[in-house]
Design a protein around this motif. Structure first.
Motif, short mmCIF file in Angstrom:
data_model
loop_
_atom_site.label_atom_id
_atom_site.label_comp_id
_atom_site.label_asym_id
_atom_site.label_seq_id
_atom_site.Cartn_x
_atom_site.Cartn_y
_atom_site.Cartn_z
N GLN A 126 17.83 7.96 -13.21
CA GLN A 126 16.60 8.56 -13.55
C GLN A 126 16.03 7.47 -14.82
OE1 GLN A 126 15.02 11.31 -12.29
NE2 GLN A 126 13.28 10.63 -13.35
N ASP A 127 15.03 6.76 -13.98
CA ASP A 127 14.55 5.51 -14.75
C ASP A 127 13.38 6.28 -15.57
OD1 ASP A 127 13.75 3.26 -15.76
OD2 ASP A 127 12.73 2.59 -13.89
N ALA A 128 12.38 6.83 -15.02
CA ALA A 128 11.17 7.33 -15.85
C ALA A 128 11.60 8.63 -16.40
CB ALA A 128 10.11 7.84 -14.64
N GLU A 129 11.11 8.71 -17.37
CA GLU A 129 11.30 10.12 -18.12
C GLU A 129 10.69 11.14 -17.64
OE1 GLU A 129 10.41 9.82 -22.26
OE2 GLU A 129 11.92 8.21 -22.72
N ARG A 141 13.47 13.56 -20.94
CA ARG A 141 14.25 12.67 -20.68
C ARG A 141 14.44 11.52 -19.58
NH1 ARG A 141 18.91 9.67 -21.96
NH2 ARG A 141 20.42 10.50 -23.46
N GLY A 142 14.81 10.59 -19.81
CA GLY A 142 15.13 9.56 -18.65
C GLY A 142 16.37 8.78 -19.22
N GLY A 143 16.88 7.68 -18.53
CA GLY A 143 17.99 6.91 -18.84
C GLY A 143 19.23 7.69 -18.64
N PHE A 144 19.45 8.20 -17.53
CA PHE A 144 20.61 9.03 -17.23
C PHE A 144 20.76 8.86 -15.66
CE2 PHE A 144 17.38 12.36 -17.08
CZ PHE A 144 17.58 12.99 -16.02
N VAL A 196 16.74 9.78 -27.41
CA VAL A 196 16.95 8.47 -26.78
C VAL A 196 15.88 8.20 -25.74
CG1 VAL A 196 18.76 7.18 -25.07
CG2 VAL A 196 19.42 8.71 -26.85
N ALA A 197 15.22 7.06 -25.86
CA ALA A 197 14.01 6.81 -25.13
C ALA A 197 14.40 6.13 -23.86
CB ALA A 197 12.90 6.41 -25.81
N ALA A 198 13.87 6.31 -22.69
CA ALA A 198 14.20 5.02 -21.42
C ALA A 198 13.11 4.06 -21.57
CB ALA A 198 14.35 5.98 -20.29
N LEU A 199 13.59 2.97 -21.53
CA LEU A 199 12.64 1.79 -21.58
C LEU A 199 12.46 0.86 -20.19
CD1 LEU A 199 13.41 0.54 -25.34
CD2 LEU A 199 12.00 2.10 -24.48
N GLY A 200 13.20 1.45 -19.51
CA GLY A 200 13.04 0.80 -17.94
C GLY A 200 14.30 0.14 -17.55
N LYS A 216 17.40 -0.43 -19.82
CA LYS A 216 17.23 -0.39 -21.35
C LYS A 216 16.90 0.85 -22.11
CE LYS A 216 17.55 -5.03 -21.59
NZ LYS A 216 18.91 -5.58 -22.07
N LEU A 217 17.60 1.28 -23.09
CA LEU A 217 17.24 2.44 -23.79
C LEU A 217 17.10 2.43 -25.28
CD1 LEU A 217 19.74 3.06 -21.54
CD2 LEU A 217 19.17 5.60 -21.87
N ARG A 218 16.52 3.47 -26.03
CA ARG A 218 16.47 3.20 -27.32
C ARG A 218 16.64 4.38 -28.13
NH1 ARG A 218 11.49 -0.33 -29.23
NH2 ARG A 218 12.89 -1.94 -28.63
#
Length: 400
Positions: A126-129, A141-144, A196-200, A216-218
């Protein structure tokens, strides 16, 4: 600590100027799904190679693939038994059967599938939040990674679970921390202390051996406004080809976090924090779930809080047993790390902070590596141990 092993170094001899023969000595313990890396300056990176080996049924051709980052040729040695030597050679050519692990970038997700005579999905990232309808904004949330499938396309994961909306398939976050006098919680986002933010996604690739991506995540301390960026994180996900008769979908998740703040982030002792996995939605408190650790523990309660090289977690689905084995690399902090088996929810985790506090200093890096083996059927202790051996101590090939 898990025992450390010395990597096996193999020596090539040139063959007709464009191929190389090699031998992998028989291991002391069986190894499954070894991702073997070949370093040889004489091999032409612009050409396609296969790994040929003689079997009782004739010559077998294993796919090989260039890793553009490492400048190495890689191939998968599916299984190597105790004491059994593997002999083969790298030569120009293509496998008899066309097969590719494809990672495709969509509008909101990265989908990784194995494409051959048929196509089967391995996972989606899941790229986009995203946020389901009627769910509070704090849970966006994204990045999972979710969904995650077995080779027969049975789902094993869940996301935005009703009882814990912050659980998402495979995800990473720290829970109990200390930073600048505050206590950010990047895991329990409902506390409004961190997220945690998803940065693409940076890079996506496909190939006959593996397909994958880097993202990338932050991690943000939201206990103060404006929010303070604390950690930048890079995921590298590699999904490996298994073939038409694959017994498991195998993929690696490597995460590297960098403290981008001017102050240290202390990760304080807790029973979870780091890697999390959420199982199927119908695996409720009444479901007959299965647990198995590298230490031979099958009891859910006894296995919780146990240090283990790997563990299996599964249950019933569509009239059969399915599950996932999670393998902890020996280079990880406090390996073998400690398990978390929630007593009622289909949630499991690995954490390095069960053993005590650790600190990520400004500018420093924190890397963790895990392999996932997703399959239908009963877990086999010896086979899962061989997967861990193949992950922890794969052979490497160096030409001098």
């Amino acid at each position: 600590m898990a025992p450390r092993f010395t990597l096996t170094v193999l020596f090539f001899s040139a063959l007709n100027g464009f191929a190389a023969t090699f031998t992998i000595p028989g291991p002391n313990q069986s190894k499954a799904n070894q991702v073997v890396e070949v370093t040889d300056a004489s091999l032409d990176r612009s050409l396609s190679y296969v790994i040929a080996t003689q079997t009782a049924a004739g010559v077998n051709l294993l796919p090989a693939q260039w890793d553009s980052k490492k400048e190495k040729l890689t191939f998968i040695l599916p299984y190597q038994d105790i004491g059994k030597t593997f002999t083969g050679f790298a030569t120009l050519g293509k496998p008899k059967t066309s097969l590719e692990v494809q990672a495709l970038r969509g509008k909101e997700t990265i989908e990784v599938s194995e494409v051959g005579e048929t196509t089967r999905t391995i996972l989606k990232y899941q790229d986009a939040e995203t946020l389901p309808a009627s769910v509070k904004e704090v849970y966006r949330r994204g990045g999972f990674i979710h969904p995650i499938y077995t080779p027969d396309q049975t789902l094993v994961s869940d996301s935005f679970a009703a009882d814990h909306l912050h659980h998402h398939g495979i995800w990473m976050a720290w829970s109990h921390t200390s930073f600048q006098g505050r206590k950010p919680d990047f895991w329990n986002v409902q506390e409004n202390k961190g997220r945690v933010a998803a940065l693409g996604v940076d890079r996506v690739w496909s190939g006959p051996v593996e397909g994958g991506f880097t993202s990338k995540l932050r991690s943000l301390d939201t206990g103060i406004q404006p929010a303070v960026p604390v950690l930048d994180e890079t995921w590298t996900v590699r999904c490996y080809a298994g073939g038409a008769n694959a017994r498991a979908n195998v993929f690696d998740v490597e995460t590297t976090q960098k403290n981008i703040a001017t102050d240290p982030l202390e990760l304080t002792k807790h029973i979870y924090g780091g890697l999390g996995f959420r199982g199927r939605r119908d695996w409720d408190a009444k479901a007959p779930l299965r647990f198995l650790t590298s230490e031979g523990t099958t009891d859910r309660k006894k296995g919780d809080g146990q240090r283990a090289r790997w563990f299996y977690f599964g249950g019933p689905a569509d009239g059969k047993s399915v599950g996932v084995a999670i393998l902890c690399h020996p280079d990880n902090l406090n390996a073998p790390q400690t398990t978390r088996f929630n007593p009622t929810m289909p949630f499991v985790a690995y954490t390095p902070v069960h053993a005590g506090n650790t600190t990520i200093a400004p500018g420093s890096l924190f890397t963790q590596k895990f392999r996932f083996v997703v399959f239908s059927g009963e877990p086999d202790t010896l086979l899962l141990e061989s997967y861990w051996q193949g992950f922890a101590t794969p052979a490497t090939v160096t030409v001098k």
